[in-house]
Scaffold this active site. Sequence first.
Site: not given
Ligand code: IVH
Length: 705
Positions: A38, A41, A115, A117, A172, A428, A447
């Site tokens: 956090d 970011d 999908e 992350k 990943e 106890c 207990c």
């Molecule tokens: S696509 C060009 N799909 O998130 C597109 N990345 O914060 C590149 N990541 O560098 C990535 N899950 O390491 C994609 N389902 C997913 C992902 C994913 C995790 C990571 C990846 C990327 C980073 C960006």
Amino acid sequence: MTTTPVLADTAAYAQAVEDAKQAAAAYYAGGTSPLDDDAYDRLGRAIAAWESAHPDQVRADSPTGKVAGGAAEGDVPHTRPMLSLDNVFSAEQFAAWAASLERRIGRVVERWSVEPKLDGLAIAARYERGRLTRLVTRGDGTAGEDVSHARGTIVGLPERLTEPVTVEVRGEVLMTTEQFEAANPIRVAHGGEPFANPRNAAAGTLRAKDRPYRVEMTFFAYDMLPIAAADADGPVADGPAVDPDGLDELAHSELIARAVALGLHTSGATAVPGRAVTGTEEVLARVAEIAALRAELPFGIDGIVIKADLAADRHEAGSGSRAPRWAIAYKLPAVEKVTRLVGVEWNVGRTGIIAPRAVLEPVEIDGSTVAYATLHNPSDITRRDLRVGDHVMVYKAGDIIPRVEAPVAHLRTGEEEPIGFPEACPQCGSEIDRSEQRWRCARGRDCHLVASLSYAVGRDQLDIEGLGASRIVQLVDATLVADVADLFTLTHEQLLGLDRMGETSTENLLAAIATARTRPLGRVLCALGIRGTGRSMSRRIARHFATMDAVRAADAEAMQQVDGIGAEKAPVIVAELAELAVVVDKLVAAGVNMTEPGATPPPPPGTETESVSEAPIAEAAGPLAGLSVVVTGAMTGPLEALSRNQMNELIERAGGKSSSSVSKRTGLVVAGEKAGSKRTKAEELGIRLVDPDEFATLLGDFLPA
Ligand code: IVH
């Protein structure tokens, strides 16, 4: 929504860039970042905001200009840049981003791929003619580190594909919760510091070359691209790739299906598979579904990736230098934060399990303040070498109980203290059974009984002298007592039959039990240990209803008429009382007093209330009627022998309300010897002050004989 801090000037901007670089470098090098997700970011967003306002002053080393981490010399160039993703943090931001993408390509995006992350590290796996030849980290996005040594330790990344194709698979690498839990003890056994969380563990493990031990990780493919085949066993050529499989023309969902067919692991094999959907509404619905499942997943995700599914849309949108324009990361709130462990409490559950609980410096995670977290069991504390004062990584998502992941070892100052383990059951006092990982009171479920009986006979409840914890243990062991009511039917013979119980102690105990039969209703209620009620609440209930019959007849609405009982607590108390019906019946049968002296029961529901004032009748009478009374300092004279609880009882019986702090609403302060700040405050506020003797006179007949 997470707020973005504003950088005041060039110096603040330079510092922010420096902090972000250091955090990224530490993360990539050692696997442990001093900033949690956090914070990182937020810093990134603050830097980006400042840069867009001052485009002429952007530093070359800013993490916004390139992928954080930086490439080291000797790194392997990537066939195509390994890009990052831009982030959105809300449905509105996502809608704005989608609209801008659609404006750019001049049409509606027909299909989206949604999908998870995955919270790990990006890696490129090169396969030649179906064989895995090289593993490369993302590095700075243009070149990365060769980590081919990790081959064979990554589940989901086979040595051979099902077909002899030459491709680069991107995805990943992470540690599942199970892999992380298995890895840390192995690392500690080899003299290493435990990793703070699965992502750091994966980062450290992937880069470590000469470890004397191997731990497992998992790969999830999310992209695949054509690469030029090399000669025989040589490295992949840098030349232009041919694309015999037409990978670049596949929809993203088709590409993933192809990866699965080749034997690669993808999110498709999880509870949150990537899915192609139509329209941004469906995207958001799927985002919500994945977010809702996050806490239960056996691996970490830090968001949801949304991609334009069709190749034509992707080609048309193209990519910027940092991120593609056809994909976005919908970030979920950070579920991990670093805070300090200030202590450990040991709690005994209903089954006798003795569980450690971390007391934390309160920290905001996922929308709520976390002050406690579970610590699993004692061996877990030892294995992770946790100490009081440690900075710890705390994990919380959704409704799960927050848990302490691990100490952040590099933040140690040397002042940390070992965590004390209990010698005896903290509830106890019995022995602890340490034969299993989870410690248990040797008394098991009993207990709880021993503890609740000890509470019931305590000085402020039934006040039965001569009934200490060890005597209660004897009574429970001999199955003479299974609840508080059984105490009142104990016989001379039964007591005399106990070890170390002579004639005199038996007589004394029976006399003490007989006296306990006459305790006021408030104390009997308190002895029952009703959830959500302590001494003063029990007294208030007793004074309000005056008899146990009236208390038992009360529904939640009637219960709410008691001062301090709200809509939430009332039904709990009513339900607890219903559960205790058998015990209460037994107490009644044993001749235990069920009335509160001096209190009058409220009229039954439905009675005409016109002539009755709004104020509860039971609280009107007595010399302290309507007064809020604070007692401070040591009592002397006729009040000397009274405990604070007895003083409070007395005040309430005399119509007053006892309070612990002095305010404008206080009506009277009883200041005994050594009274300090409360007396001063009463003087300042001009509140009436009396000494214990004056107070005793004021109470008159209400004073106990
Ligand atoms: S696509 C060009 N799909 O998130 C597109 N990345 O914060 C590149 N990541 O560098 C990535 N899950 O390491 C994609 N389902 C997913 C992902 C994913 C995790 C990571 C990846 C990327 C980073 C960006």
